[in-house]
Design an enzyme around this catalytic site. Structure first.
Site, PDB file in Angstrom:
ATOM      1  N   LYS A 107      22.233  41.938 -47.096  1.00  0.00           N
ATOM      2  CA  LYS A 107      21.389  41.036 -46.315  1.00  0.00           C
ATOM      3  C   LYS A 107      20.136  41.809 -45.884  1.00  0.00           C
ATOM      4  O   LYS A 107      20.239  42.856 -45.247  1.00  0.00           O
ATOM      5  CB  LYS A 107      22.160  40.533 -45.090  1.00  0.00           C
ATOM      6  CG  LYS A 107      21.460  39.437 -44.312  1.00  0.00           C
ATOM      7  CD  LYS A 107      22.379  38.913 -43.213  1.00  0.00           C
ATOM      8  CE  LYS A 107      21.719  37.807 -42.415  1.00  0.00           C
ATOM      9  NZ  LYS A 107      22.609  37.311 -41.337  1.00  0.00           N
ATOM     10  N   ASP A 148      24.218  24.972 -43.270  1.00  0.00           N
ATOM     11  CA  ASP A 148      24.103  26.142 -44.145  1.00  0.00           C
ATOM     12  C   ASP A 148      24.696  27.384 -43.496  1.00  0.00           C
ATOM     13  O   ASP A 148      24.846  28.418 -44.162  1.00  0.00           O
ATOM     14  CB  ASP A 148      22.647  26.398 -44.534  1.00  0.00           C
ATOM     15  CG  ASP A 148      21.732  26.541 -43.330  1.00  0.00           C
ATOM     16  OD1 ASP A 148      21.607  25.556 -42.578  1.00  0.00           O
ATOM     17  OD2 ASP A 148      21.147  27.619 -43.131  1.00  0.00           O
ATOM     18  N   ASN A 149      25.045  27.291 -42.216  1.00  0.00           N
ATOM     19  CA  ASN A 149      25.699  28.400 -41.511  1.00  0.00           C
ATOM     20  C   ASN A 149      27.159  28.081 -41.208  1.00  0.00           C
ATOM     21  O   ASN A 149      27.751  28.683 -40.318  1.00  0.00           O
ATOM     22  CB  ASN A 149      24.974  28.704 -40.190  1.00  0.00           C
ATOM     23  CG  ASN A 149      23.562  29.189 -40.406  1.00  0.00           C
ATOM     24  OD1 ASN A 149      23.255  29.780 -41.438  1.00  0.00           O
ATOM     25  ND2 ASN A 149      22.691  28.939 -39.453  1.00  0.00           N
ATOM     26  N   ARG A 205      27.382  42.847 -45.847  1.00  0.00           N
ATOM     27  CA  ARG A 205      28.296  41.908 -45.215  1.00  0.00           C
ATOM     28  C   ARG A 205      29.447  41.572 -46.157  1.00  0.00           C
ATOM     29  O   ARG A 205      29.254  41.402 -47.359  1.00  0.00           O
ATOM     30  CB  ARG A 205      27.540  40.631 -44.832  1.00  0.00           C
ATOM     31  CG  ARG A 205      28.394  39.568 -44.183  1.00  0.00           C
ATOM     32  CD  ARG A 205      27.553  38.517 -43.518  1.00  0.00           C
ATOM     33  NE  ARG A 205      26.854  37.653 -44.458  1.00  0.00           N
ATOM     34  CZ  ARG A 205      26.000  36.705 -44.083  1.00  0.00           C
ATOM     35  NH1 ARG A 205      25.727  36.525 -42.799  1.00  0.00           N
ATOM     36  NH2 ARG A 205      25.408  35.942 -44.984  1.00  0.00           N
TER      37      ARG A 205
END
Length: 469
Positions: A107, A243-244, A171
Site C-alpha cells: 500500500k 469499497d472499504n 498489508r
C-alpha cells in the site's frame, strides 16, 4: 527471502485487475517488520535487506504476480462507478501455517490505472497509524487485516500539510474482495464476470454457501459480528463505504478511524464525514446499507429477479436482530454477564446513557467495573451508584463476573493523542513511541504501561482524523 506464493486471484479473467509491478523508491529503509506474522505466512528470511527491497516495491519476489484490483463503491452514499487499487499492488497469496489463504499487498506502492490523478503513494503517518491500529485490533481479537512491514521510501510526497516523508505498508488480508468488487460488474451488466467473482468468493471464503443468496447470508452474519465487535471497544471506522467493506468480515482500510475517549453515540472523528454518516452509533445502519448494495449486485445473477429480491430483502431485514444479538453478547460480557437475557439490554443502555451524560471515558469506565473505581468516571456519582446496585444484583448469580469483564474490557487502546504523538516523533526519525505502543497493545487486556491508559489532557485532544490520501 522465500515467500511460498500460491496465487488464485491472478488466474481470474483480465477484467478483474491490471497486472503491473510496484514503482521503485529512492532509498528504502525498513521501519518495522512483523516476524511473528511472517512466520505464520511461512516466509523464510535469509537477509533482512531482501525484506526491505521486496516490501518497498524495489524488487518483485519470485512467484509473485503483482496486480492492481478493480472495484467500484458507494462513497458516502453516492455510487462511484470505478475506483480500484489507486495506490496498492497485490503481490500474491500464500497459504499460511493454518492452511488459510492470505493476500500480501503493498500500500503506497505507486500509480496504477485506478489512481484517478493521485500520486499512488502514502506518507509515513497513515502507514504507521494503520500498522499500529490493525495489529492492536488483532490483539483485541477483532477480525482485521494485519501489518507485515513498514518501509520508509526516502522520498517526500505532497499533501495538504506540505511535503511529508513517504512510506509503504505491507498489508495481509484474508482477501481484498469488497462489496464494491461485486458492484462494479453488476452496474456494468457484466453478469459472466459477476458469476465468476461470486463462485470465487464462495470457494475462497464460504465453501458451505449454496449460492449467491447464501453467500449474502453468510457475509451479513460476519459483518453483524464485526460491527458489534467494533462498538464494544469504542472503535469508529470513519469511512464505511462499500469499497472499504470486506466480504471476508475483516476490518479493512484504516483511514480516518479512531477509538473514542469520552463516550458519545454521535461521536465522529473523520474529517471528511461532515454529515456524521459514519458516527459511532450509526455504524449498524451503514452496515445494512452496505449489505443492501451487495444484495442488489447479487440479484443480477438470477433470472427470476422478483424472487431473488424477496429473498435478499428478507436477509437484509433480519440484520437488525442479528446485530442486536451480537451487540448484546459483547456488551453483556463487558458488565460481567456471560449468558445475557434480552432484559440485560436495558441495564447496559442505562449505563451508556449515564456515560454519555457525564462524558465518561469509554475504555476506562468499563475496565473499572471489575474493581471499585468506576464511580470516579462520573460527575453524577449518585446516579452511577443507583445503576451499580442494579448491576451488582444482576451479576450476583454469575459464576465469575470479574473474569468475564476483564476478558471483554481492554486496559489499553490506541488512543488518538498517543497516535499523533507517535507520528510526530516518527517524522523526526524517533520510533521509540511507535515501539512503545506496539509493545503495550500486543497485550491489551493486561495493563503494562499505565500512562498509555490515561485519557488525553484538554490540550492533547485530537478532534479529527484524516485519511492521508
Amino acid at each position: 527471502m522465500h515467500i511460498p506464493f500460491d496465487n488464485s486471484y491472478a488466474s481470474l479473467p483480465d477484467a478483474f485487475y491490471t497486472k503491473l509491478s510496484p514503482t521503485s523508491v529512492k532509498a528504502p529503509k525498513l521501519l518495522a517488520f512483523n516476524r511473528d506474522l511472517a512466520k505464520l505466512l511461512r516466509i523464510e528470511i535469509d537477509d533482512i535487506a531482501e525484506v526491505t527491497q521486496a516490501f518497498s516495491g524495489n524488487s518483485v519476489p519470485q512467484g509473485a504476480e503483482p496486480l492492481a484490483q478493480l472495484y467500484a463503491g458507494h462513497q458516502f452514499g453516492n455510487y462511484n462507478q470505478q475506483l480500484g487499487d489507486g495506490r496498492a499492488i497485490l503481490l500474491g497469496e500464500v497459504l499460511d501455517t493454518n492452511n488459510l489463504r492470505r493476500d500480501i499487498q503493498l500500500k503506497g506502492s505507486g500509480r496504477t490505472p485506478y489512481s484517478r490523478g493521485g500520486d499512488g503513494r502514502a506518507w509515513l503517518g497513515p502507514v504507521l497509524r494503520e500498522y499500529v491500529i490493525s495489529e492492536a485490533m488483532h490483539a483485541l481479537g477483532i477480525p482485521t487485516t494485519r501489518a507485515l512491514a513498514a518501509v520508509a521510501t526516502g522520498e517526500d510526497i505532497l499533501r495538504e500539510e506540505g511535503m511529508l516523508p513517504g512510506a509503504v505498508l505491507t498489508r495481509v488480508a484474508s482477501s481484498h474482495l469488497r462489496v464494491g468488487t461485486f458492484e462494479v460488474f453488476a452496474h456494468r451488466g457484466q453478469t459472466a464476470e459477476l458469476q465468476t467473482l461470486t463462485d470465487y468468493a464462495i470457494a475462497r471464503h464460504y465453501p458451505q454457501a449454496s449460492g449467491p443468496m447464501d453467500l449474502l447470508r453468510h457475509v451479513c452474519a460476519k459483518q453483524a459480528e464485526l460491527v458489534a465487535a467494533w462498538m464494544s471497544v469504542g472503535f469508529i471506522h470513519g469511512v464505511m463505504n462499500t469499497d472499504n467493506c470486506s466480504i471476508a468480515g475483516e476490518t479493512i482500510d484504516y483511514g480516518p478511524c479512531a477509538f473514542m475517549d469520552e463516550f458519545h453515540m454521535g461521536r465522529v472523528f473523520s474529517s471528511i464525514d461532515r454529515q456524521a454518516r459514519y458516527a459511532y452509533g450509526n455504524q449498524p445502519n451503514m452496515l445494512m446499507f452496505n449489505m443492501a448494495q451487495l444484495a442488489t449486485a447479487l440479484i443480477q445473477l438470477f433470472e427470476d429477479k422478483d424472487a431473488a429480491l424477496e429473498e435478499a430483502t428478507a436477509i437484509i431485514h433480519a440484520m437488525p436482530e442479528q446485530i442486536e444479538e451480537a451487540w448484546l453478547k459483547r456488551f453483556a460480557a463487558k458488565i460481567g454477564i456471560a449468558t445475557p437475557n434480552p432484559e440485560d439490554a436495558e441495564l447496559i443502555q442505562s449505563l451508556l446513557d449515564l456515560m454519555q451524560k457525564d462524558g465518561a471515558d469509554f475504555t476506562n469506565t468499563f475496565r473499572a467495573l471489575s474493581g471499585d473505581s468506576a464511580q470516579d468516571q462520573f460527575t453524577d456519582r449518585a446516579a452511577f451508584q443507583a445503576w451499580s446496585h442494579q448491576h451488582v444484583a444482576r451479576i450476583s448469580a454469575e459464576h465469575d463476573p470479574q473474569a468475564v469483564m476483564n476478558a471483554a474490557n481492554p486496559a489499553v487502546i490506541p488512543r488518538n493523542h498517543r497516535m499523533e504523538q507517535m507520528i510526530k516523533a516518527a517524522v523526526t526519525g524517533d520510533l521509540a513511541p511507535f515501539e512503545r505502543l506496539m509493545t503495550a497493545l500486543a497485550t491489551p487486556y493486561t495493563l503494562t504501561d499505565l500512562d498509555l491508559a490515561t485519557p488525553p489532557a484538554l490540550s492533547e485532544i485530537v478532534p479529527a482524523t484524516f485519511c492521508g490520501t
